[in-house]
Design an enzyme around this catalytic site. Structure first.
Site, short mmCIF file in Angstrom:
data_model
loop_
_atom_site.label_atom_id
_atom_site.label_comp_id
_atom_site.label_asym_id
_atom_site.label_seq_id
_atom_site.Cartn_x
_atom_site.Cartn_y
_atom_site.Cartn_z
N HIS A 180 -18.20 42.72 43.06
CA HIS A 180 -19.26 43.59 43.64
C HIS A 180 -20.54 43.51 42.82
O HIS A 180 -21.35 44.43 42.84
CB HIS A 180 -18.85 45.09 43.65
CG HIS A 180 -17.69 45.43 44.51
ND1 HIS A 180 -16.70 46.29 44.10
CD2 HIS A 180 -17.37 45.08 45.77
CE1 HIS A 180 -15.80 46.44 45.07
NE2 HIS A 180 -16.20 45.71 46.09
N GLU A 385 -26.19 44.75 50.02
CA GLU A 385 -25.87 43.45 49.43
C GLU A 385 -26.60 42.31 50.13
O GLU A 385 -27.04 41.36 49.50
CB GLU A 385 -24.35 43.24 49.45
CG GLU A 385 -23.65 44.13 48.44
CD GLU A 385 -22.14 44.26 48.65
OE1 GLU A 385 -21.75 44.97 49.58
OE2 GLU A 385 -21.39 43.64 47.89
#
Ligand code: ADP
Length: 397
Positions: A180, A385
């Site tokens: 992540h 993201e």
């Protein structure tokens, strides 16, 4: 400049076309069941509803072709032709120790990513299939690899080494990598921007709480520790993953249940976490919350155990950095789950902070949720993201 962001899984492909100058998402979508019967492509151009079409996609190249056709469609498309895609950004899960930042993709980079395949056998090969499919269909468009592990490469040795024979690190690169990273980096930077402070002077703990979940300690803008390890199984209790357990449990369960080690691993990855703890109620926190509210004690215990683990990591990282200025919640649960944030917040009073119930009554927006006058600021910052991948792609093209 338009950037196509591709996130390629084993049987799925998520994408967004982003105008990087205005940071507008022109279109986004998802191809599911690639290589399996019953394929489905969901496509959503800006300002319109989602359209889902059932269509079989025998492989990822076919899926990428469908995506490009949808983007260029004369009626529902958002660009005239492929010449309007200026670059492609690919999410790559594991960059090992080779990649501490994003890179422009060429044959050498592809070979180096392949060398990391052993470390993420389920993810990296399929990420590369996405890269190769795009290169086939858009041979002249520059492409960038953005790694989930890269942001964590600044961790010091004491944070990334495990207490096992050092030779396993030397021979096999067994160490903490963390995942992540794109989200942790984006959210840490937004936290500083939002607070109007220089990230170089800040100690931030980012709690990325989604289906998969991880915490990171970011000091002076650099990651100094994170909860996921060699694989995304370590750390927090997640939707279906166990997070930290005593490794001896593996052999014990294998013996009792007559399972192989890889079968036990499958249980730890897919049948554990809040799903397993709740006795199978759900891995989804909305379902768990409803079940707990209607009196399901195991669902309530799963939520409490989950929050307790997050709070323990926050404490550990406050200690690791010898202080903390901001604690930021992000991803599906972190951005939206008011009750879980409140439960975690209830452990943080020793830091001179508290979650304010009124401020915490928020979903999916950038906001301070700690009480007025708190020594440590607690925030919600929605992660993005794809936007981060698009920005990193532009920076290299
Ligand atoms: P991932 O990207 O890892 O698949 P997400 O970041 O989308 O996961 O997070 C999924 C989780 O977020 C689910 O458990 C879901 O219940 C939770 N979530 C999403 N929206 C809400 C909401 N409005 N209220 C509570 N929980 C939510």
């Amino acid at each position: 400049m338009n950037v196509l962001v591709i996130n390629c899984g084993s049987s799925s492909l998520k994408y967004q076309l982003i105008n990087a100058d205005t940071e507008e998402v022109l279109a986004k979508g998802l191809c599911e069941r690639i290589g399996i019967d019953g394929g489905m492509h969901t496509y959503q151009p800006k300002g319109s509803d989602k359209v889902a079409s059932m269509i079989d996609m025998p492989d990822h190249t076919k899926a990428v072709g469908l995506v490009l056709d949808a983007l260029c469609d004369p009626v529902s498309g958002v660009i005239k032709d492929l010449s309007e895609i200026d670059a492609v950004g690919h999410r790559i899960v594991h960059g090992g120790e080779k990649f501490s930042q994003s890179v422009l993709i060429d044959d050498d980079v592809i070979a180096a990513i392949k060398e990391c395949n052993d470390l993420a056998p389920l993810h990296n090969p399929t990420n590369l299939i996405g890269v190769n499919s795009c290169r086939k269909l858009m041979p002249d468009v520059p492409m960038v690899a953005v790694f989930d592990t890269a942001f964590h490469q600044t961790m010091p040795e004491k944070a990334y080494l495990y207490g096992i024979p050092y030779e396993y690190y030397g021979k096999y690169k067994v160490r903490r990598y963390g995942f992540h990273g794109t989200s942790h980096e984006y959210v840490a930077n937004r936290t500083a921007e939002f607070l109007n402070r220089d990230i170089k002077d800040m100690k931030i703990i980012v709690c990325h709480l989604g289906n998969g979940a991880s915490v990171s300690a970011v000091s002076g803008g650099k990651c100094v520790d994170t909860s996921m390890g060699l694989t995304p199984l370590e750390g927090l209790i997640m939707g279906t993953r166990s997070g930290d357990i005593d490794p001896a449990i593996m052999e014990y369960i294998a013996g009792k249940e007559n399972l192989s080690i890889s079968e036990v691993l499958n249980v730890l990855n897919k049948k554990s976490g809040v799903l397993g703890l709740s006795g199978g109620v759900s891995s989804d926190f909305r379902d768990l919350g409803e079940a707990a509210a209607s009196g399901n004690e195991r669902a309530q215990t799963a939520l409490e155990t989950y929050a307790y683990r997050v709070a323990k990591y926050i404490g550990a990282y406050a200690a690791a950095m010898n202080g903390v200025d901001a604690i930021t919640f992000t991803a599906g649960v972190g951005e939206n789950n008011i009750a879980v944030r409140a439960m975690i917040g209830s452990y943080l009073n020793y830091l001179g902070t508290a979650v304010d119930p009124d401020r915490n009554n928020t979903r999916g927006e950038e906001k301070i949720i700690s009480a007025e006058g708190s020594k440590v600021t607690i925030l919600v910052i929605p992660t993005d993201e794809e936007m981060s991948i698009a920005r990193q792609t532009v920076a290299l093209c």
